[in-house]
Design an enzyme around this catalytic site. Structure first.
Site, PDB file in Angstrom:
ATOM      1  N   LYS A  49      -6.960   3.307  -3.522  1.00 41.17           N
ATOM      2  CA  LYS A  49      -7.333   3.318  -2.100  1.00 41.17           C
ATOM      3  C   LYS A  49      -7.564   4.754  -1.661  1.00 41.17           C
ATOM      4  CE  LYS A  49      -5.320   2.066   2.423  1.00 41.17           C
ATOM      5  NZ  LYS A  49      -4.181   1.390   3.099  1.00 41.17           N
ATOM      6  N   LYS A  52     -10.277   0.243  -2.507  1.00 43.11           N
ATOM      7  CA  LYS A  52     -10.171   0.033  -1.064  1.00 43.11           C
ATOM      8  C   LYS A  52     -10.468   1.327  -0.326  1.00 43.11           C
ATOM      9  CE  LYS A  52      -6.924  -1.247   2.642  1.00 43.11           C
ATOM     10  NZ  LYS A  52      -5.560  -1.744   2.972  1.00 43.11           N
ATOM     11  N   ASP A  57       0.866  -1.178   0.000  1.00 45.17           N
ATOM     12  CA  ASP A  57       0.000   0.000   0.000  1.00 45.17           C
ATOM     13  C   ASP A  57       0.904   1.231   0.000  1.00 45.17           C
ATOM     14  OD1 ASP A  57      -1.793  -2.090   0.513  1.00 45.17           O
ATOM     15  OD2 ASP A  57      -3.041  -0.866   1.843  1.00 45.17           O
TER      16      ASP A  57
END
Length: 333
Positions: free
Chosen positions: A228, A264, A165
């Site tokens: 995300k 996400k 991430d």
């Protein structure tokens, strides 16, 4: 459906040139393309989120949605005070979310700082089905040299992280330096090797829905496997309207390229009711293909507790007390 990865930064640049129809990838070319995307109707987006948020599902469908939401969680601890013991406890919770009902699904992954990946791997083993996501690239600020960001990424992957991430350089993005952001994402993607890359846009700092749409498309163009919302360190974090904008982006990207990209939302989603609203949006906006933990995740810590309690209520007919589930340290997650 394809999720064909981009193997190298060179391939990402070549593909971007083809996609934009230019011979040279420049800031001007990226700016013209990104600012040529249709603007987001702010009022309409908020209204759609409000409408989707009123949908309700009952009985067996609700239990299915709760199990699906549990399976989509990246169970997260990202505090400077994290210890090996806390990470082991998080992994134990991921392996057995509800000791009273071993049919409870496991979360998709645990999400930790890179230096905690070896601890998580030892605790989870190699065949538990629970992945390891590591935050990297000078999370949460992203303020570091590319050499540091790439070393951060490679170290986490070498320690057996399945997913990375990363955070984008929001300063560069907001200054209109899209080419720098593109190359940073593409280079980190290359450093990921076999690991999937989630690109954190920190939507709370992007301010407008138009910027969220542009950052989503830029992230996908550069090779992100997921887009995300947030680090969980900035408010607002994951909101339903912002997630709708991102879901529209991955839907339209798939229509153009045949490649699926995941979404996400992370930060601030704490209850089953909230999670189900997001699942309704996934189904209505992107489509049922995204109702799978390969393509949709929740970045969360306390959400799992509420989902387990709601699951127990539906199975047993009454609520268990909060002390029947493990506690989590306070966090935006």
């Amino acid at each position: 459906m394809s999720s064909a990865p981009i193997d190298t930064a060179v391939d990402a640049t070549a593909r971007a040139r083809d996609f934009l129809g230019v011979t040279r990838l420049t800031n001007s070319a990226l700016r013209g393309w990104l600012h040529g995307l249709p603007g987001v109707d702010h009022v309409g987006c908020d209204a759609r989120a409000g409408d989707l948020g009123t949908r309700s599902i009952k009985n067996d469908a609700k239990l299915w949605a709760i199990d699906l939401a549990i399976s989509m969680i990246d169970l997260t601890t990202l505090e400077g005070s994290d210890t090996a013991g806390k990470v082991r406890g998080l992994c134990a919770k991921a392996l057995t979310p509800d000791a009273s009902d071993l049919s409870t699904p496991r979360p998709a992954a645990v999400c930790v700082y890179g230096d905690m990946v070896p601890v998580a791997r030892e605790a989870l083993g190699t065949d538990s089905g629970v992945g390891i996501a590591a935050v990297a690239t000078a999370f949460p600020s992203g303020r570091a040299s590319m050499a540091v960001k790439l070393a951060d990424t490679r170290e986490a992957v070498a320690a057996s992280a399945n997913e990375i991430d990363m955070v984008i350089d929001r300063g560069a993005f907001l200054a209109g330096d899209y080419l720098t952001v593109f190359h940073q994402i593409a280079d980190v993607k290359q450093a990921c090797g076999p690991a999937r890359l989630k690109v954190i846009m920190e939507t709370g700092e992007l301010v407008t829905y138009d910027n969220v749409r542009r950052a989503s498309w830029l992230s996908m163009l550069a090779g992100g496997d997921f887009i995300k919302t947030s680090t969980g360190k900035v408010a607002p974090a994951a909101t339903l309207p912002v997630t709708i904008v991102m879901l529209e982006a991955v839907r339209d990207w798939f229509a153009l390229t045949g490649e699926m990209v995941g979404v996400k939302p992370a930060g601030g989603i704490r209850t089953s009711k909230e999670a189900i609203k997001f699942l309704v949006a996934v189904n209505e906006v992107a489509g049922e293909e995204w109702l799978d933990n390969k393509w949709f995740r929740f970045g969360a810590s306390s959400l799992l507790n509420d989902l387990v309690l709601q699951r127990q209520r539906m199975k047993l007919g009454f609520y268990s007390g909060a002390d029947y589930v493990t506690d989590d340290a306070p966090s935006l997650y």
